[in-house]
Design a protein around this motif. Sequence first.
Motif, short mmCIF file in Angstrom:
data_model
loop_
_atom_site.label_atom_id
_atom_site.label_comp_id
_atom_site.label_asym_id
_atom_site.label_seq_id
_atom_site.Cartn_x
_atom_site.Cartn_y
_atom_site.Cartn_z
N SER A 6 29.68 41.71 30.56
CA SER A 6 30.73 42.57 31.12
C SER A 6 30.77 42.45 32.64
N ALA A 7 29.60 42.33 33.28
CA ALA A 7 29.57 42.16 34.74
C ALA A 7 30.18 40.82 35.14
N THR A 8 29.96 39.80 34.34
CA THR A 8 30.55 38.49 34.63
C THR A 8 32.05 38.52 34.41
N LEU A 9 32.50 39.17 33.36
CA LEU A 9 33.92 39.22 33.03
C LEU A 9 34.72 40.07 34.01
N ILE A 10 34.10 41.09 34.57
CA ILE A 10 34.87 41.99 35.43
C ILE A 10 35.27 41.33 36.74
N MET A 11 34.54 40.30 37.15
CA MET A 11 34.88 39.63 38.41
C MET A 11 36.28 38.99 38.37
N PRO A 12 36.57 38.13 37.39
CA PRO A 12 37.94 37.60 37.35
C PRO A 12 38.97 38.68 37.01
N MET A 13 38.56 39.70 36.27
CA MET A 13 39.48 40.79 35.97
C MET A 13 39.91 41.49 37.25
N ASP A 52 39.80 51.50 49.41
CA ASP A 52 39.89 50.31 48.56
C ASP A 52 39.14 49.14 49.18
N VAL A 53 39.22 49.00 50.51
CA VAL A 53 38.47 47.95 51.19
C VAL A 53 36.96 48.20 51.04
N VAL A 106 42.57 39.51 38.99
CA VAL A 106 43.91 39.76 38.43
C VAL A 106 44.43 41.10 38.94
N HIS A 107 43.56 42.10 38.99
CA HIS A 107 43.94 43.42 39.49
C HIS A 107 44.46 43.31 40.93
N LEU A 108 43.74 42.58 41.76
CA LEU A 108 44.17 42.40 43.15
C LEU A 108 45.50 41.65 43.22
N ALA A 109 45.66 40.65 42.37
CA ALA A 109 46.91 39.88 42.35
C ALA A 109 48.09 40.77 41.95
N TRP A 114 46.24 46.78 32.09
CA TRP A 114 45.14 46.04 32.74
C TRP A 114 44.23 46.98 33.53
N ASP A 115 44.81 47.91 34.29
CA ASP A 115 44.02 48.85 35.07
C ASP A 115 43.15 49.72 34.16
#
Length: 155
Positions: free
Chosen positions: A123-130, A16-17, A133-136, A80-81
């Motif tokens: 989609s590439a821009t949107l996936i960054m904040p997504m 994951d890292v 949220v996944h990490l949170a 979300w995942d």
Amino acid sequence: MSSWKENLQKTRYVMDVILLIGFMIVSAPQATGIFLHEWLSLVFIIPFVIHIMLHWDWILKSYSRLFVKVPSKERFNIIWDFIIYIMMLIVFVSGFLVSVALLPAIQIDIQIQDFWSKIHHDSATLIMPMLGVHLALHWDWIVLFSKKMFSKKGK
């Protein structure tokens, strides 16, 4: 926790890292240049698939839990995942469809369409904040296992 389960958790953590670092590098075509961005994106598919395979048991268990009563946070996490997975597929496919370095290098000539360029960019821009949220959503596991991985005992 049995030894094989602990080793699986450690493997998941390390992969994951690697996936996160790879994602950060691939997500910066301004820093790497388009040529490297496209080739590294192709290589990035490997840790992405490994991530899915390492968490396959969780994926199967989670899918079945969608149809029973679960806490809303857990339900949101599962959905979300799945959405992130679909978004990653959109980023990959659209990225290949707008390739200016990778596909020509392997003798595949495509006509780049504005539609796919926009889809890839958005989609590439949107996936960054997504991903944030996944990490949170998985933050408790990240903290717990980080402490475990970096404790003085090494356990």
